[in-house]
Design a protein around this motif. Structure first.
Motif, PDB file in Angstrom:
ATOM      1  N   THR A 193     -11.565   7.441   4.413  1.00 17.17           N
ATOM      2  CA  THR A 193     -10.663   8.491   3.734  1.00 17.17           C
ATOM      3  C   THR A 193     -10.740   9.915   4.408  1.00 17.17           C
ATOM      4  OG1 THR A 193     -12.543   9.171   2.350  1.00 17.17           O
ATOM      5  CG2 THR A 193     -11.294   7.435   1.390  1.00 17.17           C
ATOM      6  N   GLY A 194      -9.755  10.549   4.050  1.00 16.75           N
ATOM      7  CA  GLY A 194      -9.637  12.057   4.631  1.00 16.75           C
ATOM      8  C   GLY A 194      -9.004  11.962   6.036  1.00 16.75           C
ATOM      9  N   GLY A 195      -8.180  13.021   6.413  1.00 18.58           N
ATOM     10  CA  GLY A 195      -7.330  13.209   7.600  1.00 18.58           C
ATOM     11  C   GLY A 195      -8.313  13.595   8.718  1.00 18.58           C
ATOM     12  N   GLY A 214       0.800  -1.228   0.031  1.00 12.99           N
ATOM     13  CA  GLY A 214       0.126   0.182   0.009  1.00 12.99           C
ATOM     14  C   GLY A 214       0.683   1.363   0.070  1.00 12.99           C
ATOM     15  N   THR A 215       0.409   2.276  -0.527  1.00 11.69           N
ATOM     16  CA  THR A 215       1.013   3.755  -0.543  1.00 11.69           C
ATOM     17  C   THR A 215       0.527   4.720   0.037  1.00 11.69           C
ATOM     18  OG1 THR A 215       0.118   3.978  -2.669  1.00 11.69           O
ATOM     19  CG2 THR A 215       2.255   2.800  -2.743  1.00 11.69           C
ATOM     20  N   GLY A 216      -0.629   4.404   1.063  1.00  9.84           N
ATOM     21  CA  GLY A 216      -1.224   5.503   1.811  1.00  9.84           C
ATOM     22  C   GLY A 216      -0.686   5.943   2.961  1.00  9.84           C
ATOM     23  N   SER A 255       2.675  16.164   1.801  1.00  6.50           N
ATOM     24  CA  SER A 255       3.379  16.724   3.228  1.00  6.50           C
ATOM     25  C   SER A 255       3.846  15.543   3.743  1.00  6.50           C
ATOM     26  CB  SER A 255       2.678  17.487   4.045  1.00  6.50           C
ATOM     27  OG  SER A 255       1.371  16.835   4.230  1.00  6.50           O
ATOM     28  N   GLU A 256       3.123  14.340   3.888  1.00  6.04           N
ATOM     29  CA  GLU A 256       3.651  13.025   4.637  1.00  6.04           C
ATOM     30  C   GLU A 256       4.751  12.647   3.656  1.00  6.04           C
ATOM     31  OE1 GLU A 256       2.720  11.726   7.603  1.00  6.04           O
ATOM     32  OE2 GLU A 256       1.617  13.695   7.942  1.00  6.04           O
ATOM     33  N   PHE A 257       4.577  12.458   2.765  1.00  4.75           N
ATOM     34  CA  PHE A 257       5.745  12.062   2.076  1.00  4.75           C
ATOM     35  C   PHE A 257       6.947  12.583   1.807  1.00  4.75           C
ATOM     36  CE2 PHE A 257       8.146  11.205  -2.203  1.00  4.75           C
ATOM     37  CZ  PHE A 257       8.289  10.023  -2.241  1.00  4.75           C
ATOM     38  N   GLY A 266       3.390  -0.566  -4.134  1.00  7.97           N
ATOM     39  CA  GLY A 266       2.257  -0.143  -4.726  1.00  7.97           C
ATOM     40  C   GLY A 266       1.807  -0.922  -5.889  1.00  7.97           C
ATOM     41  N   ARG A 267       0.203  -1.417  -6.126  1.00  6.85           N
ATOM     42  CA  ARG A 267      -0.051  -2.183  -6.955  1.00  6.85           C
ATOM     43  C   ARG A 267      -0.363  -1.481  -8.505  1.00  6.85           C
ATOM     44  NH1 ARG A 267      -6.246  -3.940  -5.612  1.00  6.85           N
ATOM     45  NH2 ARG A 267      -6.930  -1.566  -4.827  1.00  6.85           N
ATOM     46  N   ARG A 268      -0.321  -0.217  -8.392  1.00  6.44           N
ATOM     47  CA  ARG A 268      -0.638   0.686  -9.441  1.00  6.44           C
ATOM     48  C   ARG A 268       0.756   1.611  -9.583  1.00  6.44           C
ATOM     49  NH1 ARG A 268      -6.102   3.475  -9.646  1.00  6.44           N
ATOM     50  NH2 ARG A 268      -6.035   3.751  -7.499  1.00  6.44           N
ATOM     51  N   GLY A 269       0.590   2.467 -10.631  1.00  6.28           N
ATOM     52  CA  GLY A 269       1.798   2.970 -11.067  1.00  6.28           C
ATOM     53  C   GLY A 269       1.986   4.474  -9.984  1.00  6.28           C
TER      54      GLY A 269
HETATM   55  P1  NAP Z   1      -5.573   4.625   1.626  1.00  5.56           P
HETATM   56  O1  NAP Z   1      -5.127   6.143   1.559  1.00  5.56           O
HETATM   57  O2  NAP Z   1      -6.968   4.265   0.939  1.00  5.56           O
HETATM   58  O3  NAP Z   1      -4.299   3.784   0.857  1.00  5.56           O
HETATM   59  C1  NAP Z   1      -4.746   2.350   0.849  1.00  5.56           C
HETATM   60  C2  NAP Z   1      -3.669   1.665  -0.347  1.00  5.56           C
HETATM   61  O4  NAP Z   1      -3.651   0.526  -0.296  1.00  5.56           O
HETATM   62  C3  NAP Z   1      -3.727   2.374  -1.517  1.00  5.56           C
HETATM   63  O5  NAP Z   1      -2.055   2.427  -1.960  1.00  5.56           O
HETATM   64  C4  NAP Z   1      -4.210   0.907  -2.246  1.00  5.56           C
HETATM   65  O6  NAP Z   1      -3.909   0.977  -3.897  1.00  5.56           O
HETATM   66  C5  NAP Z   1      -3.772   0.012  -1.606  1.00  5.56           C
HETATM   67  N1  NAP Z   1      -4.682  -1.020  -1.771  1.00  5.56           N
HETATM   68  C6  NAP Z   1      -5.639  -1.405  -1.445  1.00  5.56           C
HETATM   69  N2  NAP Z   1      -6.190  -2.711  -1.542  1.00  5.56           N
HETATM   70  C7  NAP Z   1      -5.168  -3.483  -2.292  1.00  5.56           C
HETATM   71  C8  NAP Z   1      -4.789  -4.532  -2.608  1.00  5.56           C
HETATM   72  N3  NAP Z   1      -5.595  -5.491  -2.492  1.00  5.56           N
HETATM   73  N4  NAP Z   1      -3.546  -5.083  -2.929  1.00  5.56           N
HETATM   74  C9  NAP Z   1      -2.498  -4.103  -3.063  1.00  5.56           C
HETATM   75  N5  NAP Z   1      -2.723  -2.774  -2.392  1.00  5.56           N
HETATM   76  C10 NAP Z   1      -3.783  -2.362  -2.100  1.00  5.56           C
HETATM   77  O7  NAP Z   1      -5.622   4.179   3.211  1.00  5.56           O
HETATM   78  P2  NAP Z   1      -4.674   4.503   4.241  1.00  5.56           P
HETATM   79  O8  NAP Z   1      -3.329   4.604   4.062  1.00  5.56           O
HETATM   80  O9  NAP Z   1      -5.205   3.336   5.376  1.00  5.56           O
HETATM   81  O10 NAP Z   1      -5.400   5.950   4.889  1.00  5.56           O
HETATM   82  C11 NAP Z   1      -6.665   5.973   5.192  1.00  5.56           C
HETATM   83  C12 NAP Z   1      -6.835   7.669   5.133  1.00  5.56           C
HETATM   84  O11 NAP Z   1      -6.395   8.216   6.438  1.00  5.56           O
HETATM   85  C13 NAP Z   1      -6.498   8.305   3.741  1.00  5.56           C
HETATM   86  O12 NAP Z   1      -7.333   9.447   3.697  1.00  5.56           O
HETATM   87  C14 NAP Z   1      -5.237   9.014   4.772  1.00  5.56           C
HETATM   88  O13 NAP Z   1      -4.764  10.158   3.784  1.00  5.56           O
HETATM   89  C15 NAP Z   1      -5.569   9.313   5.763  1.00  5.56           C
HETATM   90  N6  NAP Z   1      -4.414   9.434   6.940  1.00  5.56           N
HETATM   91  C16 NAP Z   1      -3.872  10.599   6.795  1.00  5.56           C
HETATM   92  C17 NAP Z   1      -2.625  10.549   7.937  1.00  5.56           C
HETATM   93  C18 NAP Z   1      -2.156  12.076   7.826  1.00  5.56           C
HETATM   94  O14 NAP Z   1      -2.666  13.096   7.461  1.00  5.56           O
HETATM   95  N7  NAP Z   1      -1.097  12.215   8.615  1.00  5.56           N
HETATM   96  C19 NAP Z   1      -2.184   9.595   8.166  1.00  5.56           C
HETATM   97  C20 NAP Z   1      -3.010   8.667   8.399  1.00  5.56           C
HETATM   98  C21 NAP Z   1      -3.880   8.476   7.501  1.00  5.56           C
HETATM   99  P3  NAP Z   1      -5.121   1.735  -4.860  1.00  5.56           P
HETATM  100  O15 NAP Z   1      -5.064   2.934  -5.007  1.00  5.56           O
HETATM  101  O16 NAP Z   1      -4.254   0.667  -5.967  1.00  5.56           O
HETATM  102  O17 NAP Z   1      -6.391   0.840  -4.132  1.00  5.56           O
END
Ligand code: NAP
Length: 496
Positions: free
Chosen positions: A446-448, A251-253, A307-309, A295-298
């Protein structure tokens, strides 16, 4: 000398309301607001009054001449936001907070959950109404995701919990901790003692990869790793074994970045945070020197926010590289400036030799177009097999697999639930008159943190509409009867 907004911005826009010259953008009324990961001060219009810094709940706003270390880039980032299009600093039409007319009796409202969505909801209810609030959480300590989900090396972000904690001592708020709806008490119990119930229960379910070997020891959900790093009681001190050289984070979130950052953290810096002893000791003894972010996509579809990156790649004790091929490099070179891929332009591209052990110095490898197809190992994960767009199947040796592929809501007995989206179905926060939902349980995960402020305003507005229209419940039981019920149910154990 102007102010600038830095990495820990929570986008709840408290600074926008405080600014006397409306020079912080995007404002909640502007189209870019929904997609932005941070707000920016227009240095040409800032009058250096500091009102935004006082209003910021996470100490993200600083005078430009005090920016140092990783924050130094934010003077330029704030300035550059306005470089192409000078902002409209004129005022939008004023919006006044809703309130209940004096003819509507003070309602009794239960808010379930104590994370950020609950925090903004309670603040809005206390500000706009004379409601009495029962604040309920299944954990013995309040704070939800702020307490157990925000990474311990982000203390500024955790500070927003202080503003929510001020409501815990409010004379119209009564807390009930260690109480789980659907186990200790039921939804019907809440409705029987309150005019309205607001669910702010978040998204506590983990998504699964659905691949063989996913449940092997050494394969863990990123949310569990963060909960362990935050001392959540269901994650015992020995729950996570860090005797690996290479970890793969799928995952790249932003949660994936949190996990990668903590695994490669400077241990002495971590020691200055409130990370629990057991996690600090385990990270000190950890042998992980390389983390692969998969990351499964590009790169254009990477889910991290800029900012996190930048917070990760600016570290000088860590080498970040792209494991790439010509195609990934092309995607990055041709990416739009606003694409997450554009942030990768400065990174070195290296063909990583997966048959060789990871280097002794800390390295973060970003690898795109790779989908996990199996976790292999006997007693524990030792390899992740991925389907790679270029080379077909490929094995990445790794003794730790962290699955960071997003979260989803879980059903609550007595409430409707959409199993496809993992949310409680609603209209503008109304599940049915008297029952409401807010935050990730309403919108999906989704969302901070700051996104919950507008979300809470919408749900509270809907609840107030129903109160004025006489659509709320008339509870049979008093607040005292509810406290008695909770005490009794907690002693007895569980109710359905
Ligand atoms: P996310 O942003 O939805 O990222 C999920 C990642 O998992 C994506 O890269 C997605 O790729 C990948 N993924 C999903 N299903 C997959 C699979 N079957 N195989 C491989 N990869 C897969 O989720 P998150 O990181 O848990 O964050 C959740 C929310 O909280 C986000 O809005 C984030 O910005 C927020 N958050 C914010 C902060 C901050 O502001 N500091 C900190 C933590 C979390 P695809 O795109 O290809 O689906």
């Amino acid at each position: 000398m102007a102010y600038a907004i830095t990495q820990s911005c929570c986008t709840d826009a408290a600074c926008v309301s405080a600014c006397p010259v409306n020079c912080i953008h995007p404002t909640p009324d502007e189209p870019d607001f929904a997609a932005t990961d941070m707000l920016h001060v227009d240095p040409a219009a800032c009058i250096d009054c500091g009102a935004c810094a006082d209003a910021c709940p996470v100490d993200a706003v600083l005078p430009v001449d005090q920016l140092s270390g990783p924050d130094a880039v934010y003077a330029e980032r704030n300035r550059r936001y306005f470089a192409d299009a000078p902002p409209d600093n004129s005022w939008a039409s004023p919006r006044f907070p809703r309130s209940l007319p004096a003819s509507v009796p003070a309602p009794r409202i239960a808010v379930v959950g104590t994370g950020p969505a609950a925090g903004y909801t309670v603040q809005a209810l206390l500000r706009c109404t004379d409601a009495e609030i029962s604040l309920i959480d299944r954990h013995p300590v309040p704070g939800g995701l702020i307490r157990f989900g925000v990474a311990p090396d982000h203390p500024a972000t955790k500070r927003i919990g202080d503003s929510f904690a001020m409501t815990y001592r409010h004379p119209r708020v009564r807390m009930h901790l260690g109480v789980e709806v659907g186990r200790t008490i039921s939804h019907a119990d809440l409705l029987g003692h309150h005019h309205a119930v607001v669910y702010a229960t978040g998204a506590d379910g983990t998504r699964t990869l659905d691949i063989p070997g996913e449940d092997l020891p050494g394969s863990i959900a990123a949310t569990d790793f963060l909960a362990w790093c935050n001392g959540l009681s269901r994650m015992p001190p020995n729950a996570i074994d860090l005797s690996a050289q290479r970890a793969v984070v799928v995952g790249t979130g932003n949660v994936a970045l949190d996990a990668a950052r903590l695994l490669l953290a400077d241990r002495e810096e971590l020691a200055t945070t409130d990370i629990p002893e057991h996690a600090l000791a385990a990270l000190r003894g950890s042998t992980v020197s390389e983390v692969v972010l998969l990351g499964r996509r590009g790169p254009a579809h990477a889910a991290y926010t800029p900012s996190e990156f930048l917070g990760l790649t600016q570290r000088t004790d860590l080498r970040t590289v792209l494991d790439g091929h010509a195609e990934v490099a092309d995607e990055i070179a041709t990416a739009d400036q606003r694409s997450p891929a554009a942030l990768l332009r400065e990174l070195p591209v290296e063909g990583v030799d997966w048959t060789a052990p990871p280097p002794a110095d800390k390295r973060l490898v970003l690898r795109f177009h790779s989908t996990p197809i199996a976790a292999c190992g006997g007693n524990r994960v030792h390899t992740l097999r991925v389907s790679d767009r270029d080379t077909g199947a490929r094995d990445i040796p790794a003794d730790l697999l962290i699955r960071s592929i997003g979260s989803r809501g879980l059903p609550i007995p007595g409430l409707p639930f959409d199993p496809h989206t993992g949310v409680i179905p609603h209209r503008a926060g109304r599940v049915s008159p008297g029952t409401y939902v807010v935050g990730w349980a309403k919108r999906g995960a989704t969302g901070g943190i700051g996104a919950n402020r507008a979300c809470a305003t919408e749900t509270v507005d809907t609840l107030l509409d129903d109160a004025v229209a006489g659509r709320l419940h008339t509870p049979d039981g008093s607040a005292r009867a509810f406290a008695r019920l909770v005490r009794h149910a907690s002693r007895q154990g569980h109710r359905g």
